[in-house]
Design an enzyme around this catalytic site. Structure first.
Site, PDB file in Angstrom:
ATOM      1  N   HIS A 113       8.118 -25.550  -7.094  1.00 34.93           N
ATOM      2  CA  HIS A 113       7.686 -24.144  -7.106  1.00 34.93           C
ATOM      3  C   HIS A 113       6.181 -23.953  -6.987  1.00 34.93           C
ATOM      4  CE1 HIS A 113      11.423 -24.655  -9.494  1.00 34.93           C
ATOM      5  NE2 HIS A 113      11.821 -23.746  -8.645  1.00 34.93           N
ATOM      6  N   ARG A 116      -1.177  -8.444  -8.820  1.00 35.57           N
ATOM      7  CA  ARG A 116      -2.155  -8.348  -9.903  1.00 35.57           C
ATOM      8  C   ARG A 116      -2.899  -9.670 -10.048  1.00 35.57           C
ATOM      9  NH1 ARG A 116       0.715  -6.823 -14.574  1.00 35.57           N
ATOM     10  NH2 ARG A 116       1.474  -5.120 -13.283  1.00 35.57           N
ATOM     11  N   ARG A 119       6.907 -18.989  -2.552  1.00 38.30           N
ATOM     12  CA  ARG A 119       7.633 -17.739  -2.858  1.00 38.30           C
ATOM     13  C   ARG A 119       6.707 -16.548  -3.047  1.00 38.30           C
ATOM     14  NH1 ARG A 119      13.104 -18.159  -5.491  1.00 38.30           N
ATOM     15  NH2 ARG A 119      13.807 -20.207  -4.891  1.00 38.30           N
ATOM     16  N   ARG A 157      -0.618 -15.090 -20.975  1.00 33.40           N
ATOM     17  CA  ARG A 157       0.054 -14.052 -20.198  1.00 33.40           C
ATOM     18  C   ARG A 157      -0.705 -12.750 -20.363  1.00 33.40           C
ATOM     19  NH1 ARG A 157       3.853 -10.762 -18.295  1.00 33.40           N
ATOM     20  NH2 ARG A 157       4.690  -9.166 -19.667  1.00 33.40           N
ATOM     21  N   GLU A 193       8.609  -6.328 -23.719  1.00 30.28           N
ATOM     22  CA  GLU A 193       8.388  -6.868 -22.373  1.00 30.28           C
ATOM     23  C   GLU A 193       9.442  -7.940 -22.122  1.00 30.28           C
ATOM     24  OE1 GLU A 193       7.743 -10.182 -23.533  1.00 30.28           O
ATOM     25  OE2 GLU A 193       5.783 -10.402 -22.542  1.00 30.28           O
ATOM     26  N   MET A 194       9.244  -8.820 -21.151  1.00 34.24           N
ATOM     27  CA  MET A 194      10.359  -9.685 -20.751  1.00 34.24           C
ATOM     28  C   MET A 194       9.977 -11.147 -20.536  1.00 34.24           C
ATOM     29  SD  MET A 194      12.335  -7.064 -18.203  1.00 34.24           S
ATOM     30  CE  MET A 194      13.826  -8.059 -18.268  1.00 34.24           C
ATOM     31  N   GLU A 195       8.844 -11.605 -21.075  1.00 37.23           N
ATOM     32  CA  GLU A 195       8.414 -12.979 -20.777  1.00 37.23           C
ATOM     33  C   GLU A 195       7.911 -13.801 -21.965  1.00 37.23           C
ATOM     34  OE1 GLU A 195       7.248 -10.291 -19.017  1.00 37.23           O
ATOM     35  OE2 GLU A 195       8.427 -10.582 -17.196  1.00 37.23           O
ATOM     36  N   SER A 222       2.123   0.032 -20.495  1.00 36.13           N
ATOM     37  CA  SER A 222       2.198   0.797 -19.237  1.00 36.13           C
ATOM     38  C   SER A 222       3.117   1.998 -19.382  1.00 36.13           C
ATOM     39  CB  SER A 222       2.706  -0.095 -18.106  1.00 36.13           C
ATOM     40  OG  SER A 222       3.979  -0.614 -18.434  1.00 36.13           O
ATOM     41  N   ASP A 223       3.964   1.983 -20.414  1.00 36.37           N
ATOM     42  CA  ASP A 223       4.849   3.122 -20.651  1.00 36.37           C
ATOM     43  C   ASP A 223       5.183   3.170 -22.136  1.00 36.37           C
ATOM     44  OD1 ASP A 223       6.832   1.232 -18.475  1.00 36.37           O
ATOM     45  OD2 ASP A 223       6.880   0.987 -20.633  1.00 36.37           O
TER      46      ASP A 223
HETATM   47  N1  HPA Z   1      10.724  -2.903 -21.054  1.00 39.05           N
HETATM   48  C1  HPA Z   1      10.633  -4.169 -20.684  1.00 39.05           C
HETATM   49  N2  HPA Z   1       9.607  -4.658 -20.019  1.00 39.05           N
HETATM   50  C2  HPA Z   1       8.609  -3.823 -19.722  1.00 39.05           C
HETATM   51  C3  HPA Z   1       8.647  -2.482 -20.073  1.00 39.05           C
HETATM   52  C4  HPA Z   1       9.770  -2.007 -20.780  1.00 39.05           C
HETATM   53  O1  HPA Z   1       9.868  -0.823 -21.107  1.00 39.05           O
HETATM   54  N3  HPA Z   1       7.512  -1.910 -19.599  1.00 39.05           N
HETATM   55  C5  HPA Z   1       6.787  -2.883 -19.000  1.00 39.05           C
HETATM   56  N4  HPA Z   1       7.452  -4.045 -19.067  1.00 39.05           N
END
Ligand code: HPA
Length: 237
Positions: free
Chosen positions: A5, A25, A44, A88, A181-183, A205-206
């Site tokens: 990879h 980014r 990739r 990260r 988040e997811m990592e 970000s939200d």
């Molecule tokens: N959930 C999961 N991952 C994210 C989110 C979220 O609301 N916003 C940015 N990454």
């Protein structure tokens, strides 16, 4: 040594790595923060750029989205490229009202619904936590950030962006979780397994409780200066 990879030659990736999720980014961070950045891998479309930050060799490489993706890149960086520290730098959804969109979150622990917490020692659920020297250095660097709020505490690294159990969000918030988040749990587990150092520094970000605060895709890409500065300063500490 090139891996399935990563195509960089040995020595082309610095021991200190900034790792955003998004390849675009990564390119922007390399341009804005590194001196003399050159592209050393692009398998990739996951660009890896190496240059210097304040005179220290540093690389920026994207992780892609989710625990499995970051687990692949982080493992190969620690195991085959001699990488010592990965931070990260990503986005997240904020949970409590005190965390505002654009604020920075430094993750002292990563809760997770992923199997990574149970994979390393059968029968045990391991705590997924960052390197203390990196955490301390990031908290120190955050002292000079005044333009946004900085929060230090646990986050959730989820395997799913859209699916939640009933009450998961209020319960996580009640338990002091700052963001989703997811990592990070994947990164922290890999660092533990490979004997490397890791930390996550995020920008909200939200907002999961208040979608009116959400950032546009353009804002997500540009409003990351405080986060990246904290992370880069911690890497060279
Ligand atoms: N959930 C999961 N991952 C994210 C989110 C979220 O609301 N916003 C940015 N990454």
């Amino acid at each position: 040594m090139p891996t399935p990879h990563i195509s960089a030659a040995e020595g082309e990736i610095a021991p200190l790595v900034l790792m955003p999720g998004d390849p675009k980014r990564a390119a922007r961070i390399a341009t804005d923060f590194l001196t003399d950045a050159t592209l050393v891998s692009d398998v990739r479309g996951i660009g890896c750029y190496t240059g210097t930050y304040q005179g220290h060799p540093m690389s920026v490489m994207a992780s892609g989205m989710g625990l499995p993706s970051i687990s692949i890149y982080a493992t190969e960086l620690y195991r085959f490229y001699g990488v010592r520290r990965i931070i990260r730098v990503g986005t997240c959804g904020a949970l409590p009202p005190a965390v505002k969109v654009r604020d920075v979150i430094i993750a002292t622990a990563a809760h997770t619904n992923s199997s990574v917490s149970q994979m390393l020692v059968p029968g045990l659920t391991l705590s997924l936590a960052p390197s203390y020297p990196l955490l301390r250095a990031a908290a120190d660097a955050a002292q000079s950030v005044t333009e946004v709020g900085v929060h230090i505490g646990p986050i959730l690294a989820s395997d799913h962006f859209y699916e939640w159990g009933p009450n998961a969000i209020p319960e996580l918030t009640r338990l002091g979780t700052l963001a989703v988040e997811m990592e990070s749990a994947g990164l922290y587990a890999v660092a533990m397994a490979q004997g490397g150092e890791a930390l996550t520094v995020l920008t909200a970000s939200d907002h999961l409780m208040d979608p009116s605060q959400d950032m546009t895709p353009e804002e997500r890409e540009t409003s990351y200066r405080a986060m990246v500065t904290i992370a880069a300063e911690a890497l060279i500490s």
